[in-house]
Design an enzyme around this catalytic site. Structure first.
Site, mmCIF file in Angstrom:
data_model
loop_
_atom_site.group_PDB
_atom_site.id
_atom_site.type_symbol
_atom_site.label_atom_id
_atom_site.label_comp_id
_atom_site.label_asym_id
_atom_site.label_seq_id
_atom_site.Cartn_x
_atom_site.Cartn_y
_atom_site.Cartn_z
ATOM 1 N N GLU A 1 29.869 31.836 34.746
ATOM 2 C CA GLU A 1 29.705 30.391 34.875
ATOM 3 C C GLU A 1 31.014 29.763 34.398
ATOM 4 O O GLU A 1 31.483 30.081 33.299
ATOM 5 C CB GLU A 1 28.539 29.930 33.985
ATOM 6 C CG GLU A 1 28.333 28.437 34.116
ATOM 7 C CD GLU A 1 27.128 27.919 33.353
ATOM 8 O OE1 GLU A 1 26.398 28.721 32.732
ATOM 9 O OE2 GLU A 1 26.944 26.694 33.384
ATOM 10 N N ARG B 1 24.539 43.943 25.974
ATOM 11 C CA ARG B 1 25.765 43.150 25.899
ATOM 12 C C ARG B 1 26.629 43.646 24.749
ATOM 13 O O ARG B 1 26.163 44.289 23.817
ATOM 14 C CB ARG B 1 25.501 41.655 25.820
ATOM 15 C CG ARG B 1 24.720 41.143 24.649
ATOM 16 C CD ARG B 1 24.313 39.666 24.857
ATOM 17 N NE ARG B 1 25.419 38.739 24.847
ATOM 18 C CZ ARG B 1 25.649 37.842 25.811
ATOM 19 N NH1 ARG B 1 24.870 37.767 26.861
ATOM 20 N NH2 ARG B 1 26.654 37.035 25.705
ATOM 21 N N LYS C 1 30.659 31.695 24.609
ATOM 22 C CA LYS C 1 31.584 30.638 25.031
ATOM 23 C C LYS C 1 31.346 29.352 24.257
ATOM 24 O O LYS C 1 32.282 28.633 23.930
ATOM 25 C CB LYS C 1 31.405 30.368 26.533
ATOM 26 C CG LYS C 1 32.134 31.376 27.395
ATOM 27 C CD LYS C 1 31.938 31.086 28.871
ATOM 28 C CE LYS C 1 30.603 31.602 29.348
ATOM 29 N NZ LYS C 1 30.391 31.485 30.792
HETATM 30 P P1 ATP Z 1 28.198 33.130 26.924
HETATM 31 O O1 ATP Z 1 26.978 33.240 26.094
HETATM 32 O O2 ATP Z 1 29.431 33.557 26.219
HETATM 33 O O3 ATP Z 1 28.327 31.804 27.594
HETATM 34 P P2 ATP Z 1 27.168 34.075 29.411
HETATM 35 O O4 ATP Z 1 26.393 35.315 29.606
HETATM 36 O O5 ATP Z 1 26.429 32.791 29.489
HETATM 37 O O6 ATP Z 1 27.988 34.223 28.069
HETATM 38 P P3 ATP Z 1 28.396 34.078 31.975
HETATM 39 O O7 ATP Z 1 29.570 33.323 32.420
HETATM 40 O O8 ATP Z 1 27.090 33.726 32.559
HETATM 41 O O9 ATP Z 1 28.382 33.996 30.400
HETATM 42 O O10 ATP Z 1 28.643 35.645 32.129
HETATM 43 C C1 ATP Z 1 29.086 36.287 33.279
HETATM 44 C C2 ATP Z 1 28.665 37.716 33.210
HETATM 45 O O11 ATP Z 1 29.204 38.329 32.042
HETATM 46 C C3 ATP Z 1 27.157 37.831 33.116
HETATM 47 O O12 ATP Z 1 26.718 38.831 33.996
HETATM 48 C C4 ATP Z 1 26.908 38.193 31.680
HETATM 49 O O13 ATP Z 1 25.753 38.936 31.555
HETATM 50 C C5 ATP Z 1 28.179 38.965 31.310
HETATM 51 N N1 ATP Z 1 28.429 38.885 29.881
HETATM 52 C C6 ATP Z 1 28.558 37.770 29.130
HETATM 53 N N2 ATP Z 1 28.707 38.073 27.827
HETATM 54 C C7 ATP Z 1 28.672 39.423 27.750
HETATM 55 C C8 ATP Z 1 28.769 40.357 26.674
HETATM 56 N N3 ATP Z 1 28.906 39.952 25.422
HETATM 57 N N4 ATP Z 1 28.700 41.674 26.965
HETATM 58 C C9 ATP Z 1 28.552 42.086 28.235
HETATM 59 N N5 ATP Z 1 28.458 41.269 29.284
HETATM 60 C C10 ATP Z 1 28.509 39.948 29.057
HETATM 61 MG MG MG Z 2 25.216 32.761 32.059
HETATM 62 MG MG MG Z 3 26.310 30.876 28.432
#
Ligand code: ATP
Ligand code: MG
Ligand code: MG
Length: 565
Positions: A32, A258, A268
Site C-alpha cells: 500500500e 511476518r 509504516k
Molecule cells: P505496515 O504494518 O508496516 O504498514 P503492511 O502489511 O500494512 O505493513 P503493506 O504495504 O500492505 O504493508 O505490505 C505489502 C506486503 O508486504 C504485504 O503482503 C505484507 O504482508 C508484507 N509485509 C509487510 N510487513 C511485513 C513483515 N514485517 N514481514 C513480512 N512481510 C511483510
Molecule cells: Mg496492508
Molecule cells: Mg499497514
C-alpha cells in the site's frame, strides 16, 4: 537457495508445477503506498520475486491503493526505487488495484443482482453494535432484506455522489452469526469524497481491501497470493468472493510469518511517526529500518537478500535477532568492500630522515584476497584490475591514530609503537619512533620517527621486525571528511511489545558527527560506495551529501560482531 526446506511456499509452488496444477507461477508484491518499505517488506519482496525467479514465473508489482487519503505519489516512487534497488524486476508495467475499479464495480453489481450484497444504512456506531464480537453473534442489519432494485438504485446513487461519507455502505450478505468476524456481512464499498492519486475525482466510493485483493489477483492470473499471517482469517472471505464472482481465475492465498527484528519497529505507521516528529531526518535516514534508510546506511542489496534467505519462510511469527542482519551485512562487505585508510584521532608523525619535499605514490590494491577464485596453483601472481588499485601519497609528515602510539613501552599495548620501537605502516614502510612532543596540557602532539625500510614489503635488514601494523594518511595530502557515527535508534530489545509507547525507547545518542583525515582517493569515491576503513569499520560515502569537496561517510557497521549497529 529458495528451493530448500526453509521456504514452505517454494515447496508448494514446486509441487503445483510438478503435478500440473499450474503451468507457470505468478506472484505479486502488493504494497500500500502509504509509507516507505521496511526490512519486513524486504522479506515479502524476496519471497514473491524470488519464487518467480526460481521457477521461471512472473511477479507483479501492484499498489494496493484503496485508501487514497493516506497514499501518495512520493511513496509510489520510493517503493518502485526500493524494489529495483533490491535487484528485482516486476513483470510488465506496475499495476494498481485502482486499475480494476471499473471491474470491481461490475462485480459489486453482480453480487447485488445475485442477492449476495446489499446497501446498509446503519450509522457506523450502530453497525458495530449489530456486528457483535467474538463471544456474541451479530444481528442482521434491518437493511439486509432490501430488494435488488432498491440496492441497485442506492448503490448507483452512492456512486453518483448523492450521499455523504458514512451514510451508506455496500455489504456482502454472508453470515452475521459466523465465528469468523470477517464473514459477518463485511463491507465491500464505502463512501469517501476524496481525490485519488490515480483516478482523480472519478470515484467517491472505494472498495475495501478484502473486496479488492483476491479479485485483483484473479484478474492478474496470480496463482499464489502470499501474505502475512494476520490475513489467515481473511482467507475464507477471499475464497467467498472468488467463488461468488465471475472471476477469470481462482487464485489461492497462502500466509507466512511476518518478520520482526529485535531493537526495531517494522510498521509504516510507527516509522512515519519517527519521521513526522523529526526524531530522524527522513524516511531514508541511515538509522531507519526502511529499505532506503538501510541503503543509505551502506547495506548492499545482496546483504539484504542473503539475510532473507537465511531466515527462511515459515508459518510462524518469530523475532529475529538483528545480529543476523548485521552478520549478513558484514559477510557481504568483508568480501566486497574495497579497503582504504582513514585516521579518526590524528597524531602527527614526522619522519625526520626524509627530505622535506618527499612525495611518493604507493600503489595499493584495494580489494582483499578473500575466497577469490584466483588460481594460485600456477604460482603466477595475478594482477589486480586497475580499478581496484589506488595511489596513496606518502610524505614526510603523516597521521596515525592517537591510540597507536604510547609514550612508554608496556606489555599490554599490542602495537608497541613508542620511542625506540618500530611499527609497519600499512601498505608502506617500517618506521621507528625516536621521541615526541607534548603540548602545555600534556598531550602528545607530535611523534618524531625515522624511516627504517625503503623497499615496500621488506623487513628491516637488522631483522628487528615491528610488532604491529597501523593505518595512516599523509598529513599534507590527507583530506578532512565528516563521519556520521550511527548507533541504535531504539535502545529497547522489544520496543513495541510490552506496555510503553515505543517512542519512549528512542536512543537520544544515536548519531554523533566527528571528523577524520582520509586518504585523497576517498574524496573521489562515488556516493554509496562502501569501504572498509582499515581497523576502523565499514563506511559508506553518503548517497546525498558526499562530494569531492566535502566528503561525508556514514558508519555502516563495525568490523566485529561485538560492534553492532
Ligand atoms: P505496515 O504494518 O508496516 O504498514 P503492511 O502489511 O500494512 O505493513 P503493506 O504495504 O500492505 O504493508 O505490505 C505489502 C506486503 O508486504 C504485504 O503482503 C505484507 O504482508 C508484507 N509485509 C509487510 N510487513 C511485513 C513483515 N514485517 N514481514 C513480512 N512481510 C511483510
Ligand atoms: Mg496492508
Ligand atoms: Mg499497514
Amino acid at each position: 537457495d529458495i528451493n530448500n526446506v526453509n521456504n514452505f511456499v517454494a515447496k508448494i509452488v514446486e509441487e503445483d508445477l510438478a503435478s500440473g496444477k499450474i503451468d507457470k507461477v505468478i506472484t505479486r508484491f502488493p504494497p500500500e503506498p502509504n509509507g516507505y518499505l521496511h526490512v519486513g517488506h524486504a522479506k515479502s519482496i524476496c519471497l514473491n520475486f524470488g519464487l518467480a525467479d526460481k521457477f521461471n514465473g512472473e511477479c507483479n508489482l501492484r499498489f494496493d491503493d484503496t485508501n487514497p487519503e493516506k497514499e501518495s505519489q512520493e511513496y509510489i516512487d520510493a517503493i518502485k526505487e526500493d524494489v529495483t534497488w533490491l535487484g528485482f524486476k516486476w513483470s510488465g508495467d506496475v499495476r494498481f488495484s485502482s486499475d480494476y475499479f471499473d471491474t470491481l464495480h461490475d462485480y459489486a453489481i453482480a453480487l447485488i443482482k445475485s442477492g449476495n450484497a446489499y446497501v446498509c444504512s446503519l450509522k457506523p456506531e450502530e453497525a458495530d453494535e449489530y456486528k457483535g464480537d467474538f463471544n456474541r453473534p451479530g444481528k442482521n442489519s434491518p437493511y439486509r432484506d432490501r430488494t435488488v432494485e432498491e440496492n441497485l438504485d442506492l448503490f448507483g446513487r452512492m456512486k453518483a455522489g448523492e450521499f455523504k461519507d458514512g451514510e451508506h455502505a455496500l455489504r456482502a450478505k454472508i453470515d452475521m452469526a459466523s465465528g469468523n468476524m470477517n464473514l459477518r456481512d463485511p463491507i465491500m464499498y464505502r463512501i469517501r469524497h476524496v481525490e485519488h492519486h490515480q483516478t482523480g475525482n472519478k470515484w467517491c466510493i472505494y472498495p475495501i481491501y478484502d473486496f479488492t485483493h483476491g479479485q485483483s489477483d484473479a484478474l492478474e492470473g496470480v496463482t499464489h497470493s502470499v501474505c502475512t499471517l494476520e490475513f489467515e482469517d481473511h482467507r475464507p472471505l477471499y475464497d467467498w468472493y472468488i467463488n461468488h464472482l465471475p472471476v477469470p481465475a481462482k487464485p489461492k492465498q497462502y500466509e507466512f510469518g511476518r518478520l520482526s527484528l529485535n531493537y526495531t519497529v517494522t510498521s509504516k505507521r510507527k516509522l512515519k511517526k519517527l519521521v513526522d516528529e523529526n526524531v530522524v531526518a527522513g524516511w531514508d535516514d541511515p538509522r531507519m529500518p526502511t529499505i532506503s534508510g538501510m541503503r543509505r546506511r551502506g547495506f548492499t542489496p545482496a546483504s539484504i537478500r542473503n539475510f532473507c534467505e537465511m531466515i527462511g519462510v515459515s508459518r510462524s511469527d518469530g523475532v529475529v535477532d538483528v545480529a543476523m542482519l548485521e552478520h549478513a551485512l558484514r559477510s557481504d562487505l568483508n568480501t566486497h568492500a574495497p579497503r582504504a585508510m582513514a585516521v579518526i584521532n590524528p597524531l602527527k608523525v614526522v619522519i625526520t630522515n626524509m627530505a622535506d619535499d618527499h612525495y611518493e605514490e604507493i600503489t595499493v590494491e584495494s580489494m582483499p584476497d578473500i575466497g577469490s577464485d584466483t588460481d594460485s596453483e600456477g604460482g603466477e601472481e595475478k594482477e589486480a584490475p586497475a580499478s581496484l588499485l589506488r595511489q596513496v601519497p606518502f610524505t614526510k609528515e603523516i597521521f596515525i591514530d592517537q591510540e597507536d602510539f604510547k609514550e612508554e613501552y608496556s606489555k599490554k599495548f599490542k602495537k608497541k609503537f613508542c620511542p625506540g620501537k618500530r611499527i609497519r605502516l600499512r601498505n608502506g614502510y617500517v618506521i621507528e619512533a625516536t621521541d615526541f612532543i607534548k603540548n602545555d596540557a600534556g598531550d602528545i602532539v607530535q611523534v618524531n620517527a625515522i624511516q627504517v625500510t625503503t623497499v615496500l614489503g621488506e623487513d628491516p635488514v637488522d631483522e628487528v621486525k615491528p610488532k604491529g601494523v597501523v593505518h595512516w594518511v599523509s598529513a599534507s595530502h590527507g583530506i578532512e571528511a565528516e563521519l556520521r557515527i550511527y548507533g541504535r535508534l531504539l535502545n529497547h530489545e522489544s520496543p513495541d511489545r510490552g506496555g510503553e509507547d515505543f517512542m519512549t525507547h528512542v536512543n537520544p545518542d544515536s548519531l554523533s558527527v566527528i571528523s577524520a583525515i582520509v586518504e585523497p582517493s576517498l574524496a573521489q569515491a562515488a556516493p554509496e560506495t562502501v569501504f572498509q576503513f582499515e581497523r576502523e569499520g565499514y563506511y559508506v560515502a553518503d548517497r546525498h551529501d558526499h562530494t569531492t569537496d566535502k566528503p561525508v561517510f556514514n558508519l555502516t557497521i563495525g568490523l566485529r560482531e561485538d560492534k553492532s549497529l
